[in-house]
Design an enzyme around this catalytic site. Structure first.
Site, PDB file in Angstrom:
ATOM      1  N   GLY A   1      48.839  -9.866 -66.702  1.00  0.00           N
ATOM      2  CA  GLY A   1      49.285  -9.772 -68.084  1.00  0.00           C
ATOM      3  C   GLY A   1      48.647  -8.585 -68.772  1.00  0.00           C
ATOM      4  N   ALA A   2      47.371  -8.361 -68.456  1.00  0.00           N
ATOM      5  CA  ALA A   2      46.634  -7.201 -68.970  1.00  0.00           C
ATOM      6  C   ALA A   2      45.388  -7.067 -68.117  1.00  0.00           C
ATOM      7  CB  ALA A   2      46.276  -7.370 -70.450  1.00  0.00           C
ATOM      8  N   MET A   3      44.717  -5.912 -68.221  1.00  0.00           N
ATOM      9  CA  MET A   3      43.504  -5.660 -67.437  1.00  0.00           C
ATOM     10  C   MET A   3      42.475  -5.001 -68.331  1.00  0.00           C
ATOM     11  SD  MET A   3      42.149  -5.980 -64.426  1.00  0.00           S
ATOM     12  CE  MET A   3      40.715  -5.338 -63.533  1.00  0.00           C
ATOM     13  N   GLU A   4      41.240  -5.547 -68.293  1.00  0.00           N
ATOM     14  CA  GLU A   4      40.210  -5.197 -69.257  1.00  0.00           C
ATOM     15  C   GLU A   4      39.424  -3.948 -68.913  1.00  0.00           C
ATOM     16  OE1 GLU A   4      38.204  -8.153 -66.364  1.00  0.00           O
ATOM     17  OE2 GLU A   4      40.176  -7.839 -67.231  1.00  0.00           O
TER      18      GLU A   4
ATOM     19  N   HIS B   1      41.646 -11.112 -76.432  1.00  0.00           N
ATOM     20  CA  HIS B   1      41.097 -11.478 -75.115  1.00  0.00           C
ATOM     21  C   HIS B   1      40.525 -10.251 -74.406  1.00  0.00           C
ATOM     22  CE1 HIS B   1      41.727 -13.688 -71.069  1.00  0.00           C
ATOM     23  NE2 HIS B   1      41.452 -12.445 -70.719  1.00  0.00           N
ATOM     24  N   GLU B   2      41.336  -9.201 -74.304  1.00  0.00           N
ATOM     25  CA  GLU B   2      40.895  -8.029 -73.550  1.00  0.00           C
ATOM     26  C   GLU B   2      39.763  -7.294 -74.247  1.00  0.00           C
ATOM     27  OE1 GLU B   2      41.881  -7.801 -70.582  1.00  0.00           O
ATOM     28  OE2 GLU B   2      43.500  -9.261 -70.783  1.00  0.00           O
TER      29      GLU B   2
ATOM     30  N   HIS C   1      36.472  -8.754 -73.477  1.00  0.00           N
ATOM     31  CA  HIS C   1      36.004  -8.388 -72.134  1.00  0.00           C
ATOM     32  C   HIS C   1      35.100  -7.150 -72.157  1.00  0.00           C
ATOM     33  CE1 HIS C   1      37.696 -11.044 -69.198  1.00  0.00           C
ATOM     34  NE2 HIS C   1      38.954 -10.800 -69.499  1.00  0.00           N
TER      35      HIS C   1
ATOM     36  N   GLU D   1      36.626 -14.731 -67.612  1.00  0.00           N
ATOM     37  CA  GLU D   1      37.949 -15.181 -68.039  1.00  0.00           C
ATOM     38  C   GLU D   1      37.911 -16.367 -68.995  1.00  0.00           C
ATOM     39  OE1 GLU D   1      40.145 -13.174 -67.687  1.00  0.00           O
ATOM     40  OE2 GLU D   1      39.291 -11.953 -66.088  1.00  0.00           O
TER      41      GLU D   1
END
Length: 797
Positions: free
Chosen positions: A252-255, A286-287, A290, A309
């Site tokens: 969905g996404a990457m931090e 959320h990201e 992180h 997570e």
């Protein structure tokens, strides 16, 4: 050859002070050049770098060319003397189309090319030679040679650009799997906030969508940045903050530190619903969290992936709901995400939120714990911890932890030490039952006469909100209760309907007393609070027979005012009941019940109208209705068909035999985007002919470089519950070929797992899967198959 825990421990004990100076040349269209200078200190002995399938490999050790042993995965460095060493690895590597490596994408809208290194577990080695493990963090300096007209983004701040060479500042020490590079003719919106360069970026053909939403995206970014600046004592750890919608991202996404990548599904081309906005705000929050949990402080090994997570998922929903201005985000969690965590916790594959280190013996196993336990359950468990501990003590412990281990690695024990020092409560005892043990407790409502009594089956202490209602479901009061071994009586609510955990404060199943259950099942939509209704939709659907499930849907869905809850109930019904449980003979009738529940003559709420129209498009058998919608480019009520809705109509009409290949091709040309190409693949595969199924199967299994997205689109059309006779031959074929195909990589293995036949299977077909699991099935695929077996009952011989 996934890295093992023992290998990682040995290498970490031997090496220190790792750094990378990386140069990439992405001007070639067939392959790219990767040259990296790796510097490190060693205690002496043998070690290895990872590099996947390199061509034209050249290696220099301390200034001298060497010819090391290389097996296509590992470059052996043997008999190293103690001290500092420098290894230069120069190679040609292949682009990929599955998102695992340096991904290459050509936009069908304008022919523009984009490349991106979207990394993660066991993937960095597909981009450059490295020590591919979490606890060998190091600074990374990057230079990229690319088209001079392109935008190039990475973790560090851009320091030089000219003549097609882009240079970036060295990062602080980061795990190499969090490196990112993004390159192409991106459309960008840049600004500076509190001295930090920021930007939102997307490919050029989506520029209008970004410009439409960028004011909102910028506002959410700044609000989250300010909030984290207030609650965390450690400042933002990096020198810039870019956020990029990239094509074909598997997550969905990457931090990635300083440069977060997002799946393009979060930038819809047309209609953006309130649910879209809530979810996107949650992911932004959320990201960004992180940057502290994962990037500033990283786990030592993958058993502590939950430290990344679970914290980020909790922060994402909490900040979107209470800070960023998106009320209803918790409703989305309770309705659409938490039920999957309860289901996951009942499977054989369940694991503690914080598993033992030895339970994750290699990186491939680590991949399997990025699941509903680490996200959904971990989120809920942390919400319970904050409720139980108090936010002040929780944040005091978290901040001590972050400061103590900044730009380093830490474990659960490190976090518990910090929380224990900040709170008078027994944090380690809490962690033992909540984080180290699998399963969930059950909270039951019984009656002592008319007096509701709460009891708990399980071992965990719970603090949660109980809400009471009159028999006509008028609110009668709420209170926070603590429940452990001793029952809790509620005499003030004698004769009333009682809902425990009404606000989702804890992670436990709820069993209502018969009076409360029956009253709520009849009049659920009468409750004013959508968060309570979200909890109760799950309570009432959990364990319900198929007939009771469909009856609840038929009675309550037309009256449910929340589009979020309508969408969640539909997804749960279609994705589980219809595609896993119901035998073929009952599927058509079930779809008719669902379609009837989605039929709205005059729906004034556009958000709800969209959700109902999407549900109707997926389930109706009325070809005339679907044709009218396509011809008018709107529903009968005048709701315009956005691309997602239009392709749902095309899919269903093709599935019913109402669209031939030339008509589907006309829809592809009308759309003109990569999403249209995928919609076309799904619709062609969904046609009710043997030829269509054979063509879809061949495209899935015989094309060597079929992309993950295309494979999933084909599978979505292939498995149609109403076409049992046509797809039966492909069930055994799928079981036979999937293990070999899954060795292509973890992302493709996950796509194969998600492509499990989406219809009820016979006992004999399920036995084929069980038998195959006795052979050598890759870890990621094995996990998906075992979960499917746990979720299904056979319907025939």
């Amino acid at each position: 050859m996934s890295l093992t825990l023992d290998e990682a421990r040995a290498r970490a004990a031997m090496l220190s002070d790792v750094s990378y100076d990386l140069a990439l040349d992405v001007t070639g269209r067939d392959d790219f050049r990767s040259r990296v200078v790796v510097r490190f200190h060693t205690e002496g002995g043998d070690t290895f770098l990872e590099l996947y399938r390199a061509e034209s490999l050249q290696v220099t050790l301390d200034g001298s060319p060497v010819t090391p042993v290389y097996d296509g995965r590992r470059i052996v460095l043997d008999d190293l003397k103690p001290g500092v060493h420098e290894v230069v690895v120069d190679a040609r590597l292949q682009y990929v189309t599955d998102g695992e490596g340096l991904h290459s994408f050509v936009d069908p809208v304008d022919g523009e090319r984009y490349v991106g290194g979207y990394l993660g577990l066991d993937i960095t080695q597909r981009l450059f030679a490295c020590f591919d493990q979490l606890d060998l963090k190091g600074p990374i300096t990057l230079t990229v040679t690319a088209d001079p007209a392109w935008t190039v983004l990475s973790n560090g701040r851009l320091t030089a650009a000219g003549g097609g060479r882009f240079g970036f500042a060295a990062t602080p020490p980061i795990p190499c799997d969090q490196f990112v590079v993004v390159a192409g003719p991106y459309h960008s919106v840049r600004w500076e906030y509190r001295g930090l360069p920021m930007g939102w970026h997307t490919r050029r053909s989506l520029a209008a969508a970004l410009d439409r939403d960028v004011a909102e995206l910028r506002r959410v970014t700044e609000v989250c940045f300010d909030h984290y600046g207030e609650i965390f004592t450690e400042p933002f750890p990096f020198d810039s903050y870019d956020q990029v919608f990239v094509p074909d991202l598997n997550w969905g996404a990457m931090e990635c530190p300083g440069c977060v990548t997002f799946n393009e599904s979060m930038l819809p081309r047309d209609r953006v619903t309130d649910d879209d906005r809530r979810y996107r705000a949650m992911v932004i929050a959320h990201e960004m969290s992180h940057m502290w949990f994962a990037d500033l402080v990283s786990p030592v090994w993958w058993e502590d992936a939950w430290l990344n997570e679970s914290f980020a998922d909790y922060m994402g929903y909490e900040v979107a709901e209470t800070v960023a201005g998106y009320p209803g985000t918790r409703v989305s969690f309770e309705a659409a995400h938490k039920p999957g965590a309860y289901l996951a916790d009942r499977r054989r594959s369940t694991h503690p939120v914080a598993p033992a280190t030895e339970d994750v013996p290699d990186v491939a196993t680590g991949m399997t714990i990025f699941d509903a336990i680490s996200y959904g359950k971990g989120n809920a468990v942390l919400r319970q911890l904050v409720t139980w501990l108090g936010e002040t003590d929780f944040l005091a412990g978290v901040n001590a932890h972050l400061s103590r281990h900044r730009f380093a690695n830490a474990t659960l024990e490190d976090l518990l030490s910090a929380l224990d020092a900040a709170s008078p409560r027994d944090v380690r005892g809490w962690a033992q039952v909540w984080l180290r043990q699998t399963g969930h407790d059950t909270i039951r409502v019984t009656r002592h006469g008319d007096v509701p009594v709460l009891t708990r089956t399980g071992v965990r202490p719970h603090r949660f909100t109980v809400t009471a209602y009159s028999p006509s479901l008028e609110p009668a009061g709420s209170q926070l209760v603590d429940l452990a071994d001793e029952p809790v009586e509620l005499p003030q609510w004698a004769g009333l309907v009682v809902v425990p955990n009404a606000h989702g404060d804890t992670f436990a199943r709820v069993e209502l007393d018969p009076f409360s259950h029956d009253t709520l099942a009849r009049e659920l939509s009468a409750l004013a609070d959508p968060l309570v209704r979200a909890v109760l939709w799950d309570v009432l659907l959990d364990g319900a027979t198929p007939a009771a499930h469909l009856l609840l849907l038929a009675l309550q869905l037309p009256r449910e005012p929340s589009p979020t809850l309508v969408s969640a109930a539909l997804d749960r019904t279609l994705n589980h009941l219809v595609r896993r449980v119901l035998p073929p003979a009952e599927t058509t009738a079930a779809l008719e019940v669902i379609a009837a529940a989605c039929t709205a003559e005059d729906e004034p709420d556009e958000q709800r109208a969209v959700v109902l129209a999407r549900g109707l498009a997926r389930t109706t058998s009325d070809q005339g209705l679907l044709r009218r919608w396509l011809d008018a480019d709107a529903t009968d009520q005048g709701l315009a068909l956005d691309p997602e809705l239009r392709w749902a109509v095309v899919h269903r009409l093709a599935e019913l035999g109402g669209l031939a290949a030339p008509q589907i091709e006309a829809e592809r040309l009308r759309d003109g985007t990569d999403a249209g190409d995928l919609g076309t693949a799904t619709a062609l595969a969904a046609r009710p002919t043997a030829e269509a199924k054979a063509a879809a199967w061949a495209a899935m299994t015989e094309v060597p470089d079929v992309s993950v997205r295309r494979f999933r689109a084909l599978a979505a059309g292939l498995w149609s519950p109403g076409q049992r006779d046509l797809v039966t031959p492909y069930i055994a074929a799928y079981v036979a070929v999937a293990p070999a195909l899954a060795r292509r990589g973890s992302a493709f293995a996950a796509a194969l797992g998600r492509a499990f036949p989406a219809l009820a299977l016979t006992a004999g077909e399920l036995a084929l899967v069980r038998a195959a699991l006795h052979d050598d099935v890759p870890v990621v695929l094995k996990r998906y198959w075992e979960d499917e077996l746990d979720d299904r009952l056979p319907w025939g011989p």
